[in-house]
Scaffold this motif. Structure first.
Motif: not given
Length: 276
Positions: A98-102
């Motif tokens: 999720k953080l990588l996507s954000q």
């Protein structure tokens, strides 16, 4: 078909927003680059939305059914593997999908499909085991300090030192604070005085979750964010580094080269816990 149209339409909206931001910052080079990508995206949308121009199914070339699946490649969009590498390189710490996507959406302007990442990690391990070191880097899991086993849903880069890929009791917080510092620096380097909405949302999330950061009513003071993150990081960093250094020494003496990257198998992980 519909999912590809939805993805392309969403991408066009993102590019239009990015163009407005670049125009406001008088960044003509960025405007031109985004305009070219918008045209390619529009062309891909037109191609998918024109079934009447396609040959009948009985005469369709074998490559045609796969065309929609190659839309990203046709547009020059980075692969999921490259997107993960870019986001991890910016953060410098293991991170969840999720953080990588954000982060990739905020700083690299391309959405990252997190549904692909579980398969990606398995493919990376299979590739390494088949032909070690054939690639310049591998997407790999972070490793738990106690069992030296893979940590679920935390990705890292194989090129990082082993200590950087290990996760102990304090590491989650240390990595969160490190990420805050890295993202604040990256945001400061963006052109102009305002940030795209995804950047603002990320910074606000960190601002709300670090004690000492002022409530700035929707705006983030980067200097205050860095000061607060660095102050808390100083409290935890040494203890966390000691834990990971000890685990690294143990891993280097008990694991082979492959397991040092992808983690100890479950039965070995249980044995490691008994030894430690």
């Amino acid at each position: 078909m519909h999912e590809h149209l939805d993805a392309l339409e969403k991408r066009m909206q993102q590019l239009q927003h990015a163009m407005r931001q670049a125009l406001a910052h008088h960044d003509n080079d960025q405007v031109n680059a985004l305009r070219q990508e918008l045209r390619r995206t529009q062309n891909a949308w037109d191609a998918l939305f024109s079934p009447a121009e396609e040959p009948p199914p009985a005469h369709r070339a074998p490559e045609a059914p796969a065309a929609a699946g190659n839309v990203e490649r046709q547009l020059g969009v980075p692969t999921a593997r490259e997107q993960v590498r870019q986001a991890l390189t910016l953060l410098t710490v293991p991170a969840a999908p999720k953080l990588l996507s954000q982060v990739h959406q905020a700083f690299f302007f391309h959405p990252l499909n997190t549904a692909r990442l579980a398969t990606l990690r398995r493919d990376e391990e299979r590739s390494f085991r088949a032909t070690p070191d054939r690639r310049s880097f591998y997407i790999c899991p972070a490793l738990a300090c106690d069992r030296l086993s893979p940590v679920r849903a935390l990705l890292a880069l194989s090129t990082w030192p082993l200590e950087q890929r290990l996760v102990g009791p304090l590491t989650a917080r240390v990595n969160f604070l490190t990420s805050a510092l890295r993202l604040a620096d990256a945001a400061e380097q963006l052109p102009g005085g305002t940030w795209p909405l995804p950047v603002q949302q990320l910074l606000l999330y960190y601002n709300r979750n670090i004690p000492g950061c002022p409530d700035t009513r929707g705006q983030v003071d980067l200097d205050a964010l860095r000061e607060a993150a660095a102050a808390e990081l100083a409290i935890h960093a040494d203890d966390d580094a000691d834990t990971r250094a000890e685990a690294s020494r143990r891993a280097l003496t008990t694991l082979d080269a492959t397991d040092q990257i992808f983690g100890a198998p479950l039965h070995d992980a249980k044995r490691q816990r008994r030894i430690s």
